[in-house]
Design a protein around this motif. Structure first.
Motif, PDB file in Angstrom:
ATOM      1  N   THR A 185      33.535 -18.880 -24.395  1.00 26.79           N
ATOM      2  CA  THR A 185      33.308 -17.779 -23.467  1.00 26.79           C
ATOM      3  C   THR A 185      32.554 -16.757 -24.041  1.00 26.79           C
ATOM      4  O   THR A 185      31.573 -16.105 -23.427  1.00 26.79           O
ATOM      5  CB  THR A 185      34.393 -17.702 -22.835  1.00 26.79           C
ATOM      6  N   GLY A 186      33.082 -16.136 -25.011  1.00 30.00           N
ATOM      7  CA  GLY A 186      32.415 -15.043 -25.506  1.00 30.00           C
ATOM      8  C   GLY A 186      31.081 -15.131 -26.104  1.00 30.00           C
ATOM      9  O   GLY A 186      30.212 -14.206 -26.130  1.00 30.00           O
ATOM     10  N   PHE A 187      30.827 -16.173 -26.492  1.00 26.14           N
ATOM     11  CA  PHE A 187      29.464 -16.741 -27.370  1.00 26.14           C
ATOM     12  C   PHE A 187      28.501 -16.436 -25.916  1.00 26.14           C
ATOM     13  O   PHE A 187      27.484 -16.228 -26.210  1.00 26.14           O
ATOM     14  CB  PHE A 187      29.732 -18.166 -27.719  1.00 26.14           C
ATOM     15  N   VAL A 188      28.842 -17.358 -24.818  1.00 26.92           N
ATOM     16  CA  VAL A 188      27.908 -17.429 -23.923  1.00 26.92           C
ATOM     17  C   VAL A 188      27.824 -15.945 -22.986  1.00 26.92           C
ATOM     18  O   VAL A 188      26.748 -15.533 -22.730  1.00 26.92           O
ATOM     19  CB  VAL A 188      28.053 -18.450 -22.613  1.00 26.92           C
ATOM     20  N   TYR A 189      28.718 -15.224 -23.121  1.00 30.82           N
ATOM     21  CA  TYR A 189      28.844 -13.783 -22.453  1.00 30.82           C
ATOM     22  C   TYR A 189      27.808 -12.995 -23.258  1.00 30.82           C
ATOM     23  O   TYR A 189      26.903 -12.260 -22.910  1.00 30.82           O
ATOM     24  CB  TYR A 189      30.173 -12.889 -22.657  1.00 30.82           C
ATOM     25  N   THR A 190      27.772 -13.186 -24.951  1.00 29.01           N
ATOM     26  CA  THR A 190      26.929 -12.470 -25.731  1.00 29.01           C
ATOM     27  C   THR A 190      25.378 -12.928 -25.303  1.00 29.01           C
ATOM     28  O   THR A 190      24.490 -12.099 -25.029  1.00 29.01           O
ATOM     29  CB  THR A 190      27.055 -12.811 -27.058  1.00 29.01           C
ATOM     30  N   ALA A 245      23.984 -11.786 -21.932  1.00 35.12           N
ATOM     31  CA  ALA A 245      23.653 -10.417 -21.748  1.00 35.12           C
ATOM     32  C   ALA A 245      22.544  -9.995 -22.390  1.00 35.12           C
ATOM     33  O   ALA A 245      21.849  -8.963 -21.621  1.00 35.12           O
ATOM     34  CB  ALA A 245      24.921  -9.530 -22.153  1.00 35.12           C
ATOM     35  N   LEU A 246      22.182 -10.487 -23.440  1.00 34.22           N
ATOM     36  CA  LEU A 246      21.098 -10.024 -24.373  1.00 34.22           C
ATOM     37  C   LEU A 246      19.624 -10.592 -24.086  1.00 34.22           C
ATOM     38  O   LEU A 246      18.444 -10.296 -24.555  1.00 34.22           O
ATOM     39  CB  LEU A 246      21.302 -10.109 -25.775  1.00 34.22           C
ATOM     40  N   LEU A 247      19.859 -11.783 -23.571  1.00 36.97           N
ATOM     41  CA  LEU A 247      18.504 -12.732 -23.306  1.00 36.97           C
ATOM     42  C   LEU A 247      17.390 -12.202 -22.289  1.00 36.97           C
ATOM     43  O   LEU A 247      16.303 -12.183 -22.723  1.00 36.97           O
ATOM     44  CB  LEU A 247      18.892 -14.054 -22.739  1.00 36.97           C
ATOM     45  N   PRO A 248      17.899 -11.516 -21.241  1.00 32.27           N
ATOM     46  CA  PRO A 248      16.706 -10.870 -20.292  1.00 32.27           C
ATOM     47  C   PRO A 248      15.964  -9.788 -21.084  1.00 32.27           C
ATOM     48  O   PRO A 248      14.786  -9.823 -20.825  1.00 32.27           O
ATOM     49  CB  PRO A 248      17.575 -10.414 -19.258  1.00 32.27           C
ATOM     50  N   ASP A 282      35.299  -9.673 -23.714  1.00 29.85           N
ATOM     51  CA  ASP A 282      35.319  -8.784 -22.707  1.00 29.85           C
ATOM     52  C   ASP A 282      33.964  -8.534 -22.309  1.00 29.85           C
ATOM     53  O   ASP A 282      33.134  -7.850 -22.653  1.00 29.85           O
ATOM     54  CB  ASP A 282      35.898  -7.552 -23.258  1.00 29.85           C
ATOM     55  N   ARG A 283      33.533  -9.385 -21.087  1.00 28.36           N
ATOM     56  CA  ARG A 283      32.239  -9.273 -20.556  1.00 28.36           C
ATOM     57  C   ARG A 283      31.810  -7.964 -20.022  1.00 28.36           C
ATOM     58  O   ARG A 283      30.568  -7.564 -20.401  1.00 28.36           O
ATOM     59  CB  ARG A 283      32.066 -10.166 -19.423  1.00 28.36           C
ATOM     60  N   ALA A 284      32.800  -7.175 -19.621  1.00 27.27           N
ATOM     61  CA  ALA A 284      32.329  -5.801 -19.168  1.00 27.27           C
ATOM     62  C   ALA A 284      32.073  -4.723 -20.230  1.00 27.27           C
ATOM     63  O   ALA A 284      31.139  -3.962 -20.235  1.00 27.27           O
ATOM     64  CB  ALA A 284      33.313  -5.072 -18.209  1.00 27.27           C
ATOM     65  N   ALA A 285      32.889  -5.121 -21.329  1.00 32.93           N
ATOM     66  CA  ALA A 285      32.605  -4.228 -22.461  1.00 32.93           C
ATOM     67  C   ALA A 285      31.331  -4.673 -23.266  1.00 32.93           C
ATOM     68  O   ALA A 285      30.604  -3.752 -23.690  1.00 32.93           O
ATOM     69  CB  ALA A 285      33.814  -4.596 -23.481  1.00 32.93           C
ATOM     70  N   ILE A 286      30.737  -5.672 -23.200  1.00 32.40           N
ATOM     71  CA  ILE A 286      29.568  -6.262 -23.728  1.00 32.40           C
ATOM     72  C   ILE A 286      28.482  -5.735 -23.062  1.00 32.40           C
ATOM     73  O   ILE A 286      27.476  -5.036 -23.512  1.00 32.40           O
ATOM     74  CB  ILE A 286      29.458  -7.898 -23.694  1.00 32.40           C
ATOM     75  N   ASP A 287      28.596  -5.495 -21.558  1.00 32.69           N
ATOM     76  CA  ASP A 287      27.480  -5.068 -20.936  1.00 32.69           C
ATOM     77  C   ASP A 287      27.329  -3.429 -21.001  1.00 32.69           C
ATOM     78  O   ASP A 287      26.348  -3.028 -21.250  1.00 32.69           O
ATOM     79  CB  ASP A 287      27.694  -5.377 -19.299  1.00 32.69           C
ATOM     80  N   ALA A 346      28.443  -2.030 -23.631  1.00 28.75           N
ATOM     81  CA  ALA A 346      28.009  -1.516 -25.191  1.00 28.75           C
ATOM     82  C   ALA A 346      26.489  -1.538 -25.060  1.00 28.75           C
ATOM     83  O   ALA A 346      25.798  -0.690 -25.763  1.00 28.75           O
ATOM     84  CB  ALA A 346      28.500  -2.478 -26.174  1.00 28.75           C
ATOM     85  N   ILE A 347      25.701  -2.713 -24.776  1.00 24.88           N
ATOM     86  CA  ILE A 347      24.142  -2.916 -24.599  1.00 24.88           C
ATOM     87  C   ILE A 347      23.507  -2.041 -24.029  1.00 24.88           C
ATOM     88  O   ILE A 347      22.683  -1.148 -24.422  1.00 24.88           O
ATOM     89  CB  ILE A 347      24.087  -4.335 -24.061  1.00 24.88           C
ATOM     90  N   SER A 348      24.248  -1.282 -22.797  1.00 25.29           N
ATOM     91  CA  SER A 348      23.513  -0.177 -21.983  1.00 25.29           C
ATOM     92  C   SER A 348      23.652   1.314 -22.809  1.00 25.29           C
ATOM     93  O   SER A 348      22.997   2.029 -22.596  1.00 25.29           O
ATOM     94  CB  SER A 348      24.105  -0.037 -20.658  1.00 25.29           C
ATOM     95  N   ALA A 349      24.473   1.350 -23.630  1.00 25.93           N
ATOM     96  CA  ALA A 349      24.809   2.575 -24.537  1.00 25.93           C
ATOM     97  C   ALA A 349      24.204   2.496 -25.857  1.00 25.93           C
ATOM     98  O   ALA A 349      24.386   3.520 -26.610  1.00 25.93           O
ATOM     99  CB  ALA A 349      26.163   2.736 -24.710  1.00 25.93           C
ATOM    100  N   ILE A 350      23.287   1.507 -26.118  1.00 26.76           N
ATOM    101  CA  ILE A 350      22.667   1.455 -27.466  1.00 26.76           C
ATOM    102  C   ILE A 350      21.443   2.532 -27.612  1.00 26.76           C
ATOM    103  O   ILE A 350      20.817   2.648 -26.687  1.00 26.76           O
ATOM    104  CB  ILE A 350      22.013   0.195 -27.609  1.00 26.76           C
ATOM    105  N   PRO A 351      21.615   3.281 -28.697  1.00 28.89           N
ATOM    106  CA  PRO A 351      20.950   4.408 -28.855  1.00 28.89           C
ATOM    107  C   PRO A 351      19.193   3.984 -28.962  1.00 28.89           C
ATOM    108  O   PRO A 351      19.263   2.925 -29.330  1.00 28.89           O
ATOM    109  CB  PRO A 351      20.962   5.072 -30.120  1.00 28.89           C
TER     110      PRO A 351
END
Length: 258
Positions: free
Chosen positions: A118-123, A126-129, A67-72, A74-79
């Motif tokens: 697919t899930g692997f490249v989404y991950t 999303a985190l590389l930048p 779920d690409r939207a869920a990954i994005d 989740a990352i934006s909500a990390i404390p």
């Protein structure tokens, strides 16, 4: 004295942390003083892991990497205490079935591709930048010896792991000058829930690959992951292939004529 990286400086984002390599890696990093963000689909397993190693150094996120939207989100909500991610462990993946290609359930192939590719490249995407913006880090991908060595029934699983291997090598080329390391860890025979998942809970079938062997375990792989990420920053392990001592390269399958 050889100077390795201080694990206390590492914040590790781990996918597939509900069991196996991911859970073992989370325990290893926290034991050494690092922080982990443990993600996976089974929330109760994540909570058990957090209870074991402590919420102070383990943040958990129930997440399906497909779920690409869920990954994005989740990352934006990390404390804030966990926001400085500098290691990504893209571990989530699975094998399903061992039937010949003409007999397999096509939905098993789809699930493996959706998760392992697919899930692997989404991950990673999303985190590389964030790694680059923060001045560097490390991407660890989980491949397999199956990405190099074919075996009957492993057609799509092996193909997904060959993808992971080549993606990691290309990513390494892309990141030249960005101070981001990339390592593909490629385990062989390892006793985790892997086989139980492959055979959909059939314990009899799941135990057969390990009979008469001394397989590796999740802690063995976690130690290799930890080692690769705590080497000095000027050292990059491109690929690390691991096998149990009792495992060797598969014999060629021989078609006997007549």
């Amino acid at each position: 004295m050889y100077q390795t990286l201080d694990p206390k400086t590492l914040t590790v984002f781990i996918t597939g942390a509900t069991s196996g390599f991911g859970a073992a890696a989370a325990r290893r990093y926290v034991a050494a003083g690092g922080k982990v963000i443990a993600t996976g689909r089974r929330g109760e397993r994540l909570k058990e892991l957090q209870d074991q190693i402590g919420a102070e150094n383990c943040h958990i996120i129930e997440l399906d990497v497909r779920d690409r939207a869920a990954i994005d989100a989740a990352i934006s909500a990390i404390p804030a205490p966990f926001a400085g991610i500098n290691v990504v462990l893209a571990n989530a993946g699975l094998a399903l079935g061992l039937q010949p290609a003409a007999e397999t359930d096509i939905t098993d192939w789809e699930t493996m591709i959706d998760t392992n590719v697919t899930g692997f490249v989404y991950t990673v995407r999303a985190l590389l930048p964030g790694l680059i913006e923060r001045g560097g880090g490390h991407v660890v991908t989980l491949g397999s010896v199956a990405g190099d060595y074919p075996y009957p029934g492993g057609s799509v699983y092996g193909a997904t792991k060959a993808f992971v291997k080549q993606f990691a090598l290309n990513l390494r080329a892309d990141l030249q000058g960005k101070n981001v390391r990339v390592t593909n860890i490629e385990p062989g025979l390892t006793e985790t829930e892997f086989s139980l998942v492959r055979f959909k809970g059939d314990e009899g079938q799941a135990n057969k690959p390990y009979e008469g062997t001394t397989p590796m375990n999740a802690d063995d792989i976690a130690e290799a992951i930890f080692w690769s990420t705590t080497l000095p920053a000027h050292v990059n392990i491109n690929r690390l292939q691991m096998m149990a001592t009792t495992q060797a390269f598969a014999p060629f399958d021989i078609y006997r004529r007549g």
